[in-house]
Design a protein around this motif. Structure first.
Motif, PDB file in Angstrom:
ATOM      1  N   ARG A  54      34.693  -0.164  31.905  1.00 40.17           N
ATOM      2  CA  ARG A  54      34.682  -1.528  32.440  1.00 40.17           C
ATOM      3  C   ARG A  54      33.868  -1.724  33.701  1.00 40.17           C
ATOM      4  O   ARG A  54      34.198  -2.554  34.543  1.00 40.17           O
ATOM      5  CB  ARG A  54      36.102  -2.035  32.617  1.00 40.17           C
ATOM      6  CG  ARG A  54      36.823  -2.052  31.292  1.00 40.17           C
ATOM      7  CD  ARG A  54      38.170  -2.619  31.402  1.00 40.17           C
ATOM      8  NE  ARG A  54      38.806  -2.473  30.078  1.00 40.17           N
ATOM      9  CZ  ARG A  54      39.915  -3.032  29.745  1.00 40.17           C
ATOM     10  NH1 ARG A  54      40.549  -3.791  30.597  1.00 40.17           N
ATOM     11  NH2 ARG A  54      40.420  -2.846  28.553  1.00 40.17           N
ATOM     12  N   ASP A  55      32.767  -0.969  33.818  1.00 37.62           N
ATOM     13  CA  ASP A  55      31.825  -1.226  34.897  1.00 37.62           C
ATOM     14  C   ASP A  55      31.090  -2.515  34.541  1.00 37.62           C
ATOM     15  O   ASP A  55      30.448  -2.608  33.489  1.00 37.62           O
ATOM     16  CB  ASP A  55      30.834  -0.068  35.031  1.00 37.62           C
ATOM     17  CG  ASP A  55      29.812  -0.317  36.119  1.00 37.62           C
ATOM     18  OD1 ASP A  55      30.107   0.011  37.278  1.00 37.62           O
ATOM     19  OD2 ASP A  55      28.731  -0.859  35.807  1.00 37.62           O
ATOM     20  N   LEU A  56      31.196  -3.521  35.388  1.00 34.21           N
ATOM     21  CA  LEU A  56      30.656  -4.843  35.087  1.00 34.21           C
ATOM     22  C   LEU A  56      29.150  -4.814  34.850  1.00 34.21           C
ATOM     23  O   LEU A  56      28.649  -5.434  33.902  1.00 34.21           O
ATOM     24  CB  LEU A  56      31.001  -5.823  36.204  1.00 34.21           C
ATOM     25  CG  LEU A  56      30.602  -7.272  35.966  1.00 34.21           C
ATOM     26  CD1 LEU A  56      31.221  -7.810  34.686  1.00 34.21           C
ATOM     27  CD2 LEU A  56      31.023  -8.124  37.151  1.00 34.21           C
ATOM     28  N   ASP A  57      28.405  -4.104  35.690  1.00 38.11           N
ATOM     29  CA  ASP A  57      26.952  -4.026  35.504  1.00 38.11           C
ATOM     30  C   ASP A  57      26.608  -3.349  34.179  1.00 38.11           C
ATOM     31  O   ASP A  57      25.696  -3.777  33.473  1.00 38.11           O
ATOM     32  CB  ASP A  57      26.290  -3.281  36.657  1.00 38.11           C
ATOM     33  CG  ASP A  57      26.345  -4.064  37.955  1.00 38.11           C
ATOM     34  OD1 ASP A  57      26.292  -5.310  37.897  1.00 38.11           O
ATOM     35  OD2 ASP A  57      26.434  -3.427  39.022  1.00 38.11           O
ATOM     36  N   ALA A  58      27.335  -2.294  33.843  1.00 31.97           N
ATOM     37  CA  ALA A  58      27.089  -1.606  32.573  1.00 31.97           C
ATOM     38  C   ALA A  58      27.405  -2.512  31.394  1.00 31.97           C
ATOM     39  O   ALA A  58      26.662  -2.540  30.409  1.00 31.97           O
ATOM     40  CB  ALA A  58      27.915  -0.327  32.495  1.00 31.97           C
ATOM     41  N   LEU A  59      28.484  -3.269  31.489  1.00 31.59           N
ATOM     42  CA  LEU A  59      28.824  -4.202  30.412  1.00 31.59           C
ATOM     43  C   LEU A  59      27.708  -5.216  30.206  1.00 31.59           C
ATOM     44  O   LEU A  59      27.334  -5.529  29.068  1.00 31.59           O
ATOM     45  CB  LEU A  59      30.140  -4.919  30.717  1.00 31.59           C
ATOM     46  CG  LEU A  59      31.402  -4.075  30.567  1.00 31.59           C
ATOM     47  CD1 LEU A  59      32.583  -4.760  31.236  1.00 31.59           C
ATOM     48  CD2 LEU A  59      31.679  -3.803  29.107  1.00 31.59           C
ATOM     49  N   LYS A  60      27.155  -5.737  31.284  1.00 34.51           N
ATOM     50  CA  LYS A  60      26.070  -6.716  31.194  1.00 34.51           C
ATOM     51  C   LYS A  60      24.819  -6.098  30.564  1.00 34.51           C
ATOM     52  O   LYS A  60      24.191  -6.692  29.686  1.00 34.51           O
ATOM     53  CB  LYS A  60      25.722  -7.259  32.575  1.00 34.51           C
ATOM     54  CG  LYS A  60      26.773  -8.159  33.165  1.00 34.51           C
ATOM     55  CD  LYS A  60      26.370  -8.580  34.571  1.00 34.51           C
ATOM     56  CE  LYS A  60      27.442  -9.372  35.264  1.00 34.51           C
ATOM     57  NZ  LYS A  60      27.058  -9.716  36.645  1.00 34.51           N
ATOM     58  N   VAL A  61      24.452  -4.903  31.012  1.00 34.65           N
ATOM     59  CA  VAL A  61      23.244  -4.246  30.502  1.00 34.65           C
ATOM     60  C   VAL A  61      23.409  -3.901  29.025  1.00 34.65           C
ATOM     61  O   VAL A  61      22.502  -4.140  28.218  1.00 34.65           O
ATOM     62  CB  VAL A  61      22.907  -2.989  31.336  1.00 34.65           C
ATOM     63  CG1 VAL A  61      21.861  -2.127  30.652  1.00 34.65           C
ATOM     64  CG2 VAL A  61      22.430  -3.393  32.721  1.00 34.65           C
ATOM     65  N   VAL A  62      24.554  -3.356  28.660  1.00 37.57           N
ATOM     66  CA  VAL A  62      24.784  -2.981  27.263  1.00 37.57           C
ATOM     67  C   VAL A  62      24.795  -4.219  26.369  1.00 37.57           C
ATOM     68  O   VAL A  62      24.186  -4.222  25.294  1.00 37.57           O
ATOM     69  CB  VAL A  62      26.089  -2.160  27.123  1.00 37.57           C
ATOM     70  CG1 VAL A  62      26.493  -2.006  25.670  1.00 37.57           C
ATOM     71  CG2 VAL A  62      25.911  -0.794  27.776  1.00 37.57           C
ATOM     72  N   ALA A  63      25.451  -5.276  26.798  1.00 38.96           N
ATOM     73  CA  ALA A  63      25.482  -6.510  26.003  1.00 38.96           C
ATOM     74  C   ALA A  63      24.071  -7.055  25.801  1.00 38.96           C
ATOM     75  O   ALA A  63      23.698  -7.428  24.682  1.00 38.96           O
ATOM     76  CB  ALA A  63      26.365  -7.554  26.677  1.00 38.96           C
ATOM     77  N   GLU A  64      23.279  -7.096  26.860  1.00 39.41           N
ATOM     78  CA  GLU A  64      21.909  -7.596  26.754  1.00 39.41           C
ATOM     79  C   GLU A  64      21.045  -6.669  25.897  1.00 39.41           C
ATOM     80  O   GLU A  64      20.210  -7.129  25.117  1.00 39.41           O
ATOM     81  CB  GLU A  64      21.302  -7.766  28.147  1.00 39.41           C
ATOM     82  CG  GLU A  64      19.914  -8.344  28.154  1.00 39.41           C
ATOM     83  CD  GLU A  64      19.830  -9.783  27.641  1.00 39.41           C
ATOM     84  OE1 GLU A  64      18.695 -10.241  27.403  1.00 39.41           O
ATOM     85  OE2 GLU A  64      20.868 -10.447  27.470  1.00 39.41           O
ATOM     86  N   ALA A  65      21.242  -5.368  26.023  1.00 38.67           N
ATOM     87  CA  ALA A  65      20.465  -4.417  25.226  1.00 38.67           C
ATOM     88  C   ALA A  65      20.787  -4.567  23.738  1.00 38.67           C
ATOM     89  O   ALA A  65      19.885  -4.507  22.897  1.00 38.67           O
ATOM     90  CB  ALA A  65      20.735  -2.994  25.702  1.00 38.67           C
ATOM     91  N   TYR A  66      22.050  -4.760  23.407  1.00 45.81           N
ATOM     92  CA  TYR A  66      22.408  -5.001  22.008  1.00 45.81           C
ATOM     93  C   TYR A  66      21.823  -6.328  21.522  1.00 45.81           C
ATOM     94  O   TYR A  66      21.329  -6.432  20.406  1.00 45.81           O
ATOM     95  CB  TYR A  66      23.921  -5.023  21.820  1.00 45.81           C
ATOM     96  CG  TYR A  66      24.520  -3.675  21.527  1.00 45.81           C
ATOM     97  CD1 TYR A  66      24.185  -2.970  20.377  1.00 45.81           C
ATOM     98  CD2 TYR A  66      25.432  -3.090  22.397  1.00 45.81           C
ATOM     99  CE1 TYR A  66      24.735  -1.733  20.103  1.00 45.81           C
ATOM    100  CE2 TYR A  66      25.986  -1.858  22.140  1.00 45.81           C
ATOM    101  CZ  TYR A  66      25.634  -1.179  20.983  1.00 45.81           C
ATOM    102  OH  TYR A  66      26.184   0.051  20.723  1.00 45.81           O
ATOM    103  N   ARG A  67      21.875  -7.348  22.363  1.00 49.15           N
ATOM    104  CA  ARG A  67      21.377  -8.659  21.976  1.00 49.15           C
ATOM    105  C   ARG A  67      19.874  -8.640  21.691  1.00 49.15           C
ATOM    106  O   ARG A  67      19.401  -9.236  20.735  1.00 49.15           O
ATOM    107  CB  ARG A  67      21.673  -9.679  23.074  1.00 49.15           C
ATOM    108  CG  ARG A  67      21.391 -11.125  22.667  1.00 49.15           C
ATOM    109  CD  ARG A  67      21.656 -12.101  23.805  1.00 49.15           C
ATOM    110  NE  ARG A  67      20.644 -12.040  24.844  1.00 49.15           N
ATOM    111  CZ  ARG A  67      19.395 -12.539  24.720  1.00 49.15           C
ATOM    112  NH1 ARG A  67      19.015 -13.109  23.619  1.00 49.15           N
ATOM    113  NH2 ARG A  67      18.550 -12.449  25.733  1.00 49.15           N
ATOM    114  N   THR A  68      19.134  -7.906  22.526  1.00 52.17           N
ATOM    115  CA  THR A  68      17.681  -7.901  22.412  1.00 52.17           C
ATOM    116  C   THR A  68      17.127  -6.697  21.655  1.00 52.17           C
ATOM    117  O   THR A  68      15.941  -6.667  21.336  1.00 52.17           O
ATOM    118  CB  THR A  68      17.042  -7.933  23.814  1.00 52.17           C
ATOM    119  OG1 THR A  68      17.482  -6.788  24.551  1.00 52.17           O
ATOM    120  CG2 THR A  68      17.405  -9.201  24.552  1.00 52.17           C
ATOM    121  N   GLY A  69      17.963  -5.693  21.413  1.00 54.61           N
ATOM    122  CA  GLY A  69      17.492  -4.492  20.725  1.00 54.61           C
ATOM    123  C   GLY A  69      16.627  -3.608  21.611  1.00 54.61           C
ATOM    124  O   GLY A  69      15.716  -2.936  21.133  1.00 54.61           O
TER     125      GLY A  69
END
Length: 78
Positions: A54-69
């Motif tokens: 639940r590291d907030l920055d990691a959650l944001k980066v992972v979500a964006e990386a999945y969204r954009t591939g």
């Protein structure tokens, strides 16, 4: 100018010691190839580990990386 190779070494040590921020920063550096060769698979594992904790920055980066591939992540279902 920042010494990215030195930063990468310190973040690696922090990640190996179990530091959550170290996992995030080192994973991002590996994924982007900052301070050394890019290692997207290893970076992805560290980013996901930080996100699972639940590291907030990691959650944001992972979500964006999945969204954009990007960053070695495959695009998720719409």
């Amino acid at each position: 100018p920042p010494d990215m190779a030195r930063a990468r070494r310190w973040y690696r040590r922090a990640a190996q010691a179990g530091d959550l921020r170290g996992c995030f920063e080192y994973g991002l550096m590996l994924s982007l190839g900052e301070g050394g060769a890019a290692r997207p698979a290893a970076g992805r594992l560290l980013l996901e580990r930080a996100a699972k904790q639940r590291d907030l920055d990691a959650l944001k980066v992972v979500a964006e990386a999945y969204r954009t591939g990007t960053l070695g992540f495959t695009r998720s279902l719409p």
